[in-house]
Write an enzyme that holds these catalytic residues in place. Structure first.
Site, PDB file in Angstrom:
ATOM      1  N   LYS A   1       2.088  -0.501  15.054  1.00  0.00           N
ATOM      2  CA  LYS A   1       3.735  -0.471  15.329  1.00  0.00           C
ATOM      3  C   LYS A   1       4.155  -1.704  16.186  1.00  0.00           C
ATOM      4  O   LYS A   1       5.300  -1.935  16.313  1.00  0.00           O
ATOM      5  CB  LYS A   1       4.028   0.603  16.012  1.00  0.00           C
ATOM      6  CG  LYS A   1       3.907   1.874  15.256  1.00  0.00           C
ATOM      7  CD  LYS A   1       5.360   2.035  14.343  1.00  0.00           C
ATOM      8  CE  LYS A   1       5.223   3.088  13.276  1.00  0.00           C
ATOM      9  NZ  LYS A   1       4.706   2.510  12.070  1.00  0.00           N
TER      10      LYS A   1
ATOM     11  N   PRO B   1      -3.028  -0.269  19.081  1.00  0.00           N
ATOM     12  CA  PRO B   1      -2.786  -0.629  17.650  1.00  0.00           C
ATOM     13  C   PRO B   1      -2.929   0.395  16.689  1.00  0.00           C
ATOM     14  O   PRO B   1      -2.811   0.248  15.205  1.00  0.00           O
ATOM     15  CB  PRO B   1      -3.836  -1.933  17.605  1.00  0.00           C
ATOM     16  CG  PRO B   1      -5.056  -1.606  18.534  1.00  0.00           C
ATOM     17  CD  PRO B   1      -4.198  -0.821  19.804  1.00  0.00           C
TER      18      PRO B   1
ATOM     19  N   HIS C   1       0.826  -1.278   0.097  1.00  0.00           N
ATOM     20  CA  HIS C   1       0.181   0.001   0.048  1.00  0.00           C
ATOM     21  C   HIS C   1       0.838   1.204  -0.016  1.00  0.00           C
ATOM     22  O   HIS C   1       1.723   1.231   0.745  1.00  0.00           O
ATOM     23  CB  HIS C   1      -0.810   0.081   1.375  1.00  0.00           C
ATOM     24  CG  HIS C   1      -2.082  -0.874   1.291  1.00  0.00           C
ATOM     25  ND1 HIS C   1      -3.220  -0.923   2.050  1.00  0.00           N
ATOM     26  CD2 HIS C   1      -2.203  -1.936   0.521  1.00  0.00           C
ATOM     27  CE1 HIS C   1      -3.996  -2.011   1.762  1.00  0.00           C
ATOM     28  NE2 HIS C   1      -3.348  -2.557   0.644  1.00  0.00           N
TER      29      HIS C   1
ATOM     30  N   TYR D   1       4.709   6.486  10.002  1.00  0.00           N
ATOM     31  CA  TYR D   1       3.722   5.215   9.560  1.00  0.00           C
ATOM     32  C   TYR D   1       4.335   4.328   8.787  1.00  0.00           C
ATOM     33  O   TYR D   1       4.302   3.241   9.350  1.00  0.00           O
ATOM     34  CB  TYR D   1       2.293   5.760   8.726  1.00  0.00           C
ATOM     35  CG  TYR D   1       1.199   4.561   8.716  1.00  0.00           C
ATOM     36  CD1 TYR D   1       0.439   4.596   9.905  1.00  0.00           C
ATOM     37  CD2 TYR D   1       1.311   3.692   7.776  1.00  0.00           C
ATOM     38  CE1 TYR D   1      -0.614   3.501   9.795  1.00  0.00           C
ATOM     39  CE2 TYR D   1       0.311   2.809   7.839  1.00  0.00           C
ATOM     40  CZ  TYR D   1      -0.637   2.713   8.688  1.00  0.00           C
ATOM     41  OH  TYR D   1      -1.774   1.844   8.800  1.00  0.00           O
TER      42      TYR D   1
ATOM     43  N   TYR E   1      -8.927   5.017   8.272  1.00  0.00           N
ATOM     44  CA  TYR E   1      -8.789   5.441   9.752  1.00  0.00           C
ATOM     45  C   TYR E   1     -10.249   6.394   9.950  1.00  0.00           C
ATOM     46  O   TYR E   1      -9.865   7.419   9.163  1.00  0.00           O
ATOM     47  CB  TYR E   1      -7.509   5.680  10.183  1.00  0.00           C
ATOM     48  CG  TYR E   1      -6.492   4.835  10.406  1.00  0.00           C
ATOM     49  CD1 TYR E   1      -5.724   4.509   9.074  1.00  0.00           C
ATOM     50  CD2 TYR E   1      -6.362   4.104  11.682  1.00  0.00           C
ATOM     51  CE1 TYR E   1      -4.746   3.478   9.118  1.00  0.00           C
ATOM     52  CE2 TYR E   1      -5.048   3.267  11.723  1.00  0.00           C
ATOM     53  CZ  TYR E   1      -4.331   2.877  10.481  1.00  0.00           C
ATOM     54  OH  TYR E   1      -3.532   2.100  10.568  1.00  0.00           O
TER      55      TYR E   1
HETATM   56  C1  PHB Z   1      -4.817  -4.824  11.023  1.00  0.00           C
HETATM   57  O1  PHB Z   1      -4.903  -4.990   9.687  1.00  0.00           O
HETATM   58  O2  PHB Z   1      -5.107  -5.817  11.673  1.00  0.00           O
HETATM   59  C2  PHB Z   1      -4.402  -3.342  11.509  1.00  0.00           C
HETATM   60  C3  PHB Z   1      -4.262  -2.290  10.616  1.00  0.00           C
HETATM   61  C4  PHB Z   1      -3.895  -1.426  10.967  1.00  0.00           C
HETATM   62  C5  PHB Z   1      -3.772  -0.969  12.305  1.00  0.00           C
HETATM   63  C6  PHB Z   1      -4.115  -2.001  13.397  1.00  0.00           C
HETATM   64  C7  PHB Z   1      -4.573  -3.369  12.756  1.00  0.00           C
HETATM   65  O3  PHB Z   1      -3.429   0.341  12.700  1.00  0.00           O
END
Ligand code: PHB
Ligand code: APR
Length: 401
Positions: free
Chosen positions: A301, A297, A76, A389, A205
């Site tokens: 990280k 999460p 991505h 990120y 997000y």
């Molecule tokens: C996930 O795909 O499980 C995932 C992706 C991004 C995050 C946390 C978990 O910030």
């Protein structure tokens, strides 16, 4: 009498930290034995996060365990921040000079590492019990455990404490030797895995007045979705149709965005905390990954920090065995903590910007919207997010490990 296994490094825990440490040590010609309390199947099927930083991807590729990730992982170049019912793309690739993230489940990384260890003749001992660590204040550490009810002992030069947040290694360090830093958040994430094509090619997000939501994925056919809930949320209150309704609401846009719905094949609630133990070492016991630190999460990280820790540790151990000098081992914690605290700040910042905080007069929500507006309209602010990120380089300029 316990049967004794002699090795150079005894490793507690077959999560990403323990397995990758064992793999990296093998490449340096150092022997290790990994012990794990769960079954192989359990660790290979445990659904966890799934975002790999560029540095983690490079490390897995360079060390010969990236073949399936290259085939099946989803690369991505950006993420979307959604607020006020509108999406805003952060072009991480362009903002970081060509760095990206790869979406590849943590349990897939674990499968690849177990296969590589066993293929190379490595010892990974599953389903052990009654694990305890001894003698790490001196020069002959020991790990005691039982396997099929029989007592066993690993005699080693060093112990890798890779047994996660609830493991026994950190609590075995004498009282007063470590300092703990902790922040517990008043919310958790309800996560689902659904047999439905992701409605977006990139992660979303979303800051919504009903609470945060995240769209992620595991493949073109499997969506991974999360919604903010209470830390002790009762899953029985969340039948599938309620989950989909809530998710659809939190992702809605002015232009009519809809998630693709499908069978929910896994559901779980994760509480959120930030935690650091300092220092990450005591004598010949070295903590790595979740055993030493936890991040919420939102910044994706956790796994990446574990990979960065064991890279530093494997290099320090290799230096010790090559030269007899413990200099890099002595600096292990200091080297790791710089990256750990950077990730702590970033994860806390993303969490604070995106979640709903109860109470108050709406000040926090207005402040979040102002921040999101800034992050998505100022190049400098977007670049800050993008750089963190995709992850800072594993070898920052001016730093040797
Ligand atoms: C996930 O795909 O499980 C995932 C992706 C991004 C995050 C946390 C978990 O910030
Ligand atoms: N003896 C043996 N194994 C143990 C013991 C014990 N006493 N206690 C725990 N374990 C095992 C757990 O069963 C688990 O498989 O240690 C392993 C720790 O693995 P993780 O919890 O996955 O932690 P870590 O390897 O540090 O991985 C980093 O990144 O995405 C985040 O939190 C997520 O797990 C992830 C982490």
């Amino acid at each position: 009498m316990a049967s004794v296994i002699r090795t150079q490094v005894g490793i507690v825990g077959a999560g990403p930290a323990g397995l990758l440490l064992s793999h990296l040590l093998h490449l340096e010609g150092i022997e290790s034995v990994v012990i794990e309390s769960h079954t192989r199947r359990h660790v290979e099927e445990r659904i966890r996060a799934g975002v790999l930083e560029q540095g983690t991807v490079d490390l897995l590729n360079e060390t010969g365990v990236g073949e399936r990730m290259r085939r099946e992982g989803l690369v991505h170049h950006g993420i979307e921040l959604r607020f006020n019912r509108q999406g805003h793309r952060i072009d991480m690739y362009e903002l970081t000079g060509g760095r990206a993230i790869t979406v590849y489940g943590q349990h897939e990384v674990v499968k690849d590492l177990i296969r590589a260890r066993l293929h190379a003749g490595g010892q990974v001992c599953f389903e052990v019990d009654r694990v305890s660590v001894h003698g790490f204040d001196g020069t002959s550490p020991r790990i005691r455990f039982t396997k099929d009810g029989e007592p066993r002992e690993i005699a080693c030069d060093f112990i890798g404490g890779c047994d996660g947040f609830h493991g026994i290694c950190r609590p075995s360090i004498p009282d007063g030797a470590l300092r703990f830093f902790e922040k517990v958040y008043p919310f958790g994430w309800l996560g689902i895995l659904a047999e439905a094509p992701p409605a977006s090619e990139e992660l979303i997000y979303s800051n919504h007045e009903r609470g945060f939501a995240l769209l992620s994925m595991r493949s073109q056919a499997l969506s991974r979705l999360y919604l903010q809930c209470t830390p002790e949320e009762d899953l029985a209150q969340w039948p599938d149709d309620r989950i989909w309704r809530e998710l659809q609401t939190r992702f809605e846009t002015a232009s009519g965005f809809r998630l693709h719905e499908g069978a929910i094949v896994q559901k779980g609630v994760t509480a959120m905390r930030s935690f650091v133990a300092e220092p990450m070492q005591h004598g010949r016991l070295f903590l790595a990954g979740d055993a030493a630190h936890i991040v919420p999460p939102t910044g994706a990280k956790g796994l990446n920090l574990a990979a960065a820790d064991v890279r530093v540790l494997s290099r320090a151990l290799a230096h010790y065995y090559r030269t007899g000098s413990g200099e890099l081992l002595d600096r292990y914690s200091t080297t790791c903590l710089r990256r750990v605290w950077r990730a702590q700040h970033f994860s806390w910042w993303m969490t604070s910007m995106l979640h709903r905080f109860e109470g108050g007069d709406g000040f926090d929500h207005r402040r979040q919207l102002a921040e999101l507006d800034n992050v998505t309209s100022s190049r400098a602010a977007s670049a800050h997010l993008a750089e963190n990120y995709v992850g800072l380089p594993f070898d920052p300029p001016g730093e040797t490990s």
